[in-house]
Design an enzyme around this catalytic site. Structure first.
Site, PDB file in Angstrom:
ATOM      1  N   SER A  86     -85.519 -55.611 -11.741  1.00 11.62           N
ATOM      2  CA  SER A  86     -86.099 -54.354 -11.252  1.00 11.62           C
ATOM      3  C   SER A  86     -87.229 -53.865 -12.145  1.00 11.62           C
ATOM      4  O   SER A  86     -87.519 -52.680 -12.186  1.00 11.62           O
ATOM      5  CB  SER A  86     -85.007 -53.285 -11.161  1.00 11.62           C
ATOM      6  OG  SER A  86     -84.342 -53.148 -12.406  1.00 11.62           O
ATOM      7  N   SER A  87     -87.869 -54.787 -12.868  1.00  8.37           N
ATOM      8  CA  SER A  87     -88.962 -54.403 -13.758  1.00  8.37           C
ATOM      9  C   SER A  87     -90.092 -53.758 -12.967  1.00  8.37           C
ATOM     10  O   SER A  87     -90.474 -54.237 -11.897  1.00  8.37           O
ATOM     11  CB  SER A  87     -89.498 -55.630 -14.502  1.00  8.37           C
ATOM     12  OG  SER A  87     -88.503 -56.201 -15.309  1.00  8.37           O
ATOM     13  N   GLY A  88     -90.622 -52.668 -13.504  1.00 11.03           N
ATOM     14  CA  GLY A  88     -91.742 -51.997 -12.862  1.00 11.03           C
ATOM     15  C   GLY A  88     -91.355 -51.040 -11.762  1.00 11.03           C
ATOM     16  O   GLY A  88     -92.223 -50.435 -11.127  1.00 11.03           O
ATOM     17  N   LEU A  89     -90.064 -50.875 -11.531  1.00  9.74           N
ATOM     18  CA  LEU A  89     -89.601 -49.983 -10.461  1.00  9.74           C
ATOM     19  C   LEU A  89     -88.918 -48.736 -11.016  1.00  9.74           C
ATOM     20  O   LEU A  89     -88.258 -48.008 -10.289  1.00  9.74           O
ATOM     21  CB  LEU A  89     -88.635 -50.736  -9.534  1.00  9.74           C
ATOM     22  CG  LEU A  89     -89.214 -51.950  -8.806  1.00  9.74           C
ATOM     23  CD1 LEU A  89     -88.122 -52.645  -7.994  1.00  9.74           C
ATOM     24  CD2 LEU A  89     -90.367 -51.541  -7.899  1.00  9.74           C
ATOM     25  N   SER A  91     -86.410 -48.485 -13.221  1.00  8.19           N
ATOM     26  CA  SER A  91     -84.950 -48.568 -13.229  1.00  8.19           C
ATOM     27  C   SER A  91     -84.344 -47.726 -14.343  1.00  8.19           C
ATOM     28  O   SER A  91     -83.252 -47.165 -14.182  1.00  8.19           O
ATOM     29  CB  SER A  91     -84.505 -50.026 -13.374  1.00  8.19           C
ATOM     30  OG  SER A  91     -85.079 -50.619 -14.527  1.00  8.19           O
ATOM     31  N   SER A  92     -85.053 -47.601 -15.483  1.00  3.90           N
ATOM     32  CA  SER A  92     -84.504 -46.788 -16.575  1.00  3.90           C
ATOM     33  C   SER A  92     -84.421 -45.322 -16.173  1.00  3.90           C
ATOM     34  O   SER A  92     -83.440 -44.635 -16.478  1.00  3.90           O
ATOM     35  CB  SER A  92     -85.355 -46.943 -17.842  1.00  3.90           C
ATOM     36  OG  SER A  92     -86.681 -46.486 -17.634  1.00  3.90           O
ATOM     37  N   ALA A  93     -85.442 -44.837 -15.473  1.00  6.94           N
ATOM     38  CA  ALA A  93     -85.405 -43.452 -14.998  1.00  6.94           C
ATOM     39  C   ALA A  93     -84.312 -43.270 -13.957  1.00  6.94           C
ATOM     40  O   ALA A  93     -83.621 -42.243 -13.934  1.00  6.94           O
ATOM     41  CB  ALA A  93     -86.761 -43.054 -14.419  1.00  6.94           C
ATOM     42  N   ALA A  94     -84.135 -44.269 -13.100  1.00  7.05           N
ATOM     43  CA  ALA A  94     -83.089 -44.188 -12.080  1.00  7.05           C
ATOM     44  C   ALA A  94     -81.706 -44.105 -12.725  1.00  7.05           C
ATOM     45  O   ALA A  94     -80.836 -43.350 -12.276  1.00  7.05           O
ATOM     46  CB  ALA A  94     -83.170 -45.393 -11.144  1.00  7.05           C
ATOM     47  N   ASP A 136     -92.095 -41.004 -12.804  1.00  8.80           N
ATOM     48  CA  ASP A 136     -90.902 -41.727 -12.369  1.00  8.80           C
ATOM     49  C   ASP A 136     -89.784 -40.770 -11.965  1.00  8.80           C
ATOM     50  O   ASP A 136     -89.215 -40.865 -10.873  1.00  8.80           O
ATOM     51  CB  ASP A 136     -90.406 -42.650 -13.487  1.00  8.80           C
ATOM     52  CG  ASP A 136     -91.475 -43.628 -13.937  1.00  8.80           C
ATOM     53  OD1 ASP A 136     -92.457 -43.813 -13.200  1.00  8.80           O
ATOM     54  OD2 ASP A 136     -91.321 -44.198 -15.033  1.00  8.80           O
TER      55      ASP A 136
END
Length: 288
Positions: A86-89, A91-94, A136
């Site tokens: 999920s790089s660039g999407l 994912s850490s913020a999600a 994000d």
């Protein structure tokens, strides 16, 4: 309008069953946070500086099933992502938002999206050490299915951050205008821009301390001073002033006299021969 295809009922049931198995709770009591990934069609890298951006969430993301922990402060939960890569999407913020919403729900806290945007920004910037803005988190918390989300990041920023963005843009404008004033020999205008920079540093960028601000205000009143501002560390640096060469001694004497009135204790601790440094433009480093 057709609802998003994610998450499916099977995916939600799988998460609920996993949490029920882990916690011993009834699966019907398990709540699930749906925190989607996001894309940004337009507005690359300008959310940092209070620009305008577009975004939308996609039908993939993070699922966090949970029940309140026995102490009613934390959670027992199970988290999973719909895609391994999920790089660039964002994912850490999600993930960060998923935990915020789960913990807030478990503790019966109602937090506005704007507050959660700032909380997750702190997670990203201060804990994960990622140097990103608020795009994000805002996209994940504010987007609606079927819509393109448009954000003015300056208006979303907290007031102090919005003021700092104002300093950034106005200071860039002052630099450009300052080059023109210097090239034309207009020291009055150049000095006004220096003073405006100092004022914006205090009011918008919010740097400086009382000792520095007192010195800045005194310099603005000193004879022969075209303009003044902070230099170096804005909290414990110095103040510079552009001064008429024929009035430097008078300006220095005025500053010493007035600063001793407003900051007597500090002034008494400073080397008297270095309270004010009178200098002129120099050359670059070189070997002789």
């Amino acid at each position: 309008m057709v609802a998003s295809s994610w998450p499916s009922l099977d995916e939600l049931d799988a998460v609920r069953n996993k949490v029920a198995e882990m916690s011993g709770a009834d699966g019907r009591d398990v709540r699930v946070v749906v925190s989607p990934y996001r894309i940004c069609p337009l507005g690359a890298h300008i959310d940092h500086q209070g620009g305008t951006v577009t975004a939308m969430t996609i039908n993939m993301g993070i699922l966090l099933g949970f029940v309140p922990s026995p102490d009613a402060q934390g959670i027992t939960g199970f988290i999973c992502g719909s895609e391994e890569h999920s790089s660039g999407l964002s994912s850490s913020a999600a993930v960060g938002i998923a935990y915020l919403l789960a913990l807030e729900t478990a503790n019966c806290k109602i937090i506005a999206p704007e507050e959660n945007i700032e909380l997750d920004r702190l997670i990203e910037n201060e804990y994960l050490h990622l140097k990103n803005g608020i795009l994000d988190q805002s996209a994940i918390l504010l987007s609606k299915y079927g819509y393109l989300t448009w954000m003015d990041c300056k208006s979303i920023l907290k007031p102090n951050l919005a003021k700092r963005a104002l300093h950034y843009f106005s200071e860039n404008k002052r630099v450009k205008e300052g080059l023109e004033a210097w090239a034309s020999g207009n020291l009055d205008e150049f000095g006004k821009l220096i003073s405006a920079s100092g004022r914006s540093s205090i009011e918008n960028y919010e740097c400086g301390c009382k000792e520095m601000i007192d010195l800045y205000e005194i310099l603005l009143k000193a004879p022969g001073v075209f303009g003044a501002r902070f230099s170096g560390a804005g909290f414990r640096g110095c103040c510079l002033a552009l001064v008429d060469a024929d009035l430097t001694d008078k300006a220095a004497a005025f500053v010493k006299q007035e600063y001793q009135k407003v900051q007597p204790e500090l002034a008494s601790k400073l080397p008297q021969d270095r309270l004010v440094l009178i200098c002129e433009p120099g050359d670059s480093a070189h070997v002789v």
